[in-house]
Design a protein around this motif. Structure first.
Motif, mmCIF file in Angstrom:
data_model
loop_
_atom_site.group_PDB
_atom_site.id
_atom_site.type_symbol
_atom_site.label_atom_id
_atom_site.label_comp_id
_atom_site.label_asym_id
_atom_site.label_seq_id
_atom_site.Cartn_x
_atom_site.Cartn_y
_atom_site.Cartn_z
ATOM 1 N N GLU A 40 0.822 -1.213 0.000
ATOM 2 C CA GLU A 40 0.000 0.000 0.000
ATOM 3 C C GLU A 40 0.857 1.264 0.000
ATOM 4 O OE1 GLU A 40 -4.120 -1.554 2.125
ATOM 5 O OE2 GLU A 40 -2.440 -0.924 3.408
ATOM 6 N N ASP A 45 0.836 -0.887 -8.602
ATOM 7 C CA ASP A 45 -0.480 -1.522 -8.695
ATOM 8 C C ASP A 45 -0.393 -3.043 -8.795
ATOM 9 O OD1 ASP A 45 -1.698 0.925 -8.530
ATOM 10 O OD2 ASP A 45 -2.065 1.107 -10.685
ATOM 11 N N CYS A 49 -2.028 -5.542 -6.082
ATOM 12 C CA CYS A 49 -3.007 -6.544 -6.516
ATOM 13 C C CYS A 49 -2.614 -7.924 -5.990
ATOM 14 C CB CYS A 49 -3.086 -6.547 -8.039
ATOM 15 S SG CYS A 49 -4.195 -7.789 -8.729
ATOM 16 N N ALA A 52 -3.163 -8.058 -2.107
ATOM 17 C CA ALA A 52 -4.585 -8.166 -1.752
ATOM 18 C C ALA A 52 -5.114 -9.563 -2.065
ATOM 19 C CB ALA A 52 -5.394 -7.106 -2.501
ATOM 20 N N GLU A 70 -14.057 -9.908 0.355
ATOM 21 C CA GLU A 70 -13.740 -8.471 0.309
ATOM 22 C C GLU A 70 -12.378 -8.232 -0.345
ATOM 23 O OE1 GLU A 70 -12.447 -5.037 3.537
ATOM 24 O OE2 GLU A 70 -13.703 -6.700 4.206
ATOM 25 N N PHE A 71 -11.358 -8.960 0.090
ATOM 26 C CA PHE A 71 -10.021 -8.744 -0.458
ATOM 27 C C PHE A 71 -9.882 -9.299 -1.872
ATOM 28 C CE2 PHE A 71 -9.018 -7.877 3.963
ATOM 29 C CZ PHE A 71 -8.074 -6.859 3.852
ATOM 30 N N THR A 73 -12.285 -9.515 -4.083
ATOM 31 C CA THR A 73 -13.002 -8.581 -4.960
ATOM 32 C C THR A 73 -12.127 -7.368 -5.267
ATOM 33 O OG1 THR A 73 -15.142 -9.277 -4.073
ATOM 34 C CG2 THR A 73 -15.066 -7.132 -5.159
ATOM 35 N N ARG A 74 -11.421 -6.891 -4.251
ATOM 36 C CA ARG A 74 -10.485 -5.770 -4.437
ATOM 37 C C ARG A 74 -9.392 -6.154 -5.424
ATOM 38 N NH1 ARG A 74 -6.794 -3.275 0.494
ATOM 39 N NH2 ARG A 74 -5.603 -1.764 -0.761
ATOM 40 N N ALA A 77 -10.755 -6.278 -9.022
ATOM 41 C CA ALA A 77 -10.954 -4.931 -9.575
ATOM 42 C C ALA A 77 -9.621 -4.335 -10.031
ATOM 43 C CB ALA A 77 -11.615 -4.035 -8.535
ATOM 44 N N MET A 78 -8.577 -4.507 -9.231
ATOM 45 C CA MET A 78 -7.256 -4.001 -9.617
ATOM 46 C C MET A 78 -6.727 -4.738 -10.838
ATOM 47 S SD MET A 78 -5.218 -3.126 -6.088
ATOM 48 C CE MET A 78 -5.667 -4.620 -5.205
ATOM 49 N N CYS A 91 -6.826 -14.175 -9.883
ATOM 50 C CA CYS A 91 -7.627 -13.484 -8.859
ATOM 51 C C CYS A 91 -9.068 -13.992 -8.864
ATOM 52 C CB CYS A 91 -7.592 -11.977 -9.089
ATOM 53 S SG CYS A 91 -5.974 -11.220 -8.806
#
Length: 221
Positions: A40, A45, A49, A52, A70-71, A73-74, A77-78, A91
């Protein structure tokens, strides 16, 4: 020592994954959280990714599917923003697995509606991943997807569909590692048992045990 925070985060992510593979999940979680914290702050990126995604895997394996989703899905998206189909596929595999874990927990407490919704999400994510793996020439990812999809169809009592997916697994060229083989034979054994082919089912399950003993897989044994 070099001050490369992104590389350090990536190394901790990979170590977390490796620790989990040898049954040291608690240590893996600590590594994954450290990796995420570093990622972070690194401004990369791709590494964020990965971090996460690995945290999502750890939470999935530790039976915390809501947080795993939650993680994952994050991470998905990345990965979509990054645009690498192989990374996105990996992912999506873990997003599917986390939703399947949520479905299994719902089934155990008798919540059929939540089971079906979560399993539908698991299947959709994994089918997308399998399509990406086929298009990008990733046999490792494709075999994992087909094995997982067969497992999910068994959970839904769709045994003929599971067998068709397992037949597709056999037809994939390359990427046939021990971990995938172990899952394949275990799922094949379950599928054949439900199809009334008990002798073949027994042979498949015995092969699962042989592979587990070769690899030291405590979960399968």
């Amino acid at each position: 020592r070099l001050g490369d925070t992104a590389a350090e985060a990536k190394a901790h992510s990979i170590q977390a994954w490796m620790l989990t593979e040898i049954g040291r999940a608690e240590e893996g979680i600590d590594e994954a959280i450290l990796a995420l914290r570093l990622a972070e702050s690194a401004g990369n990126d791709e590494v964020l990714c990965l971090a996460a995604n690995v945290v999502g895997i750890m939470l999935w394996l530790c039976r915390q599917p809501d947080r795993a989703i939650e993680f994952c899905t994050r991470a998905v998206a990345m990965a979509r923003r990054i645009g690498d189909p192989v990374v996105l596929g990996w992912c999506l595999i873990n997003l599917g697995g986390s939703n399947a874990e949520l479905a299994y927990a719902a089934r155990d407490r008798g919540d059929a509606d939540t089971f079906r919704r979560a399993m539908d999400r698991a299947i959709a994510a994994t089918e997308e991943s399998e399509s990406l793996a086929a298009a990008s020439g990733d046999p490792w990812g494709r075999r994992i997807c087909l094995g997982n999809l067969a497992e999910y169809r068994v959970a839904c009592e769709e045994y003929a569909a599971a067998k068709e997916l397992l037949d597709r697994y056999v037809a994939v060229v390359g990427g046939n590692y021990k971990r995938s083989q172990e899952h394949y034979y275990y799922t094949l054994g379950q599928t054949l048992m439900h199809l009334g082919r008990f002798g073949e089912a027994r042979d498949a399950l015995l092969r699962t045990l042989e592979i587990a003993e070769e690899t030291g897989s405590v979960h399968a044994v």
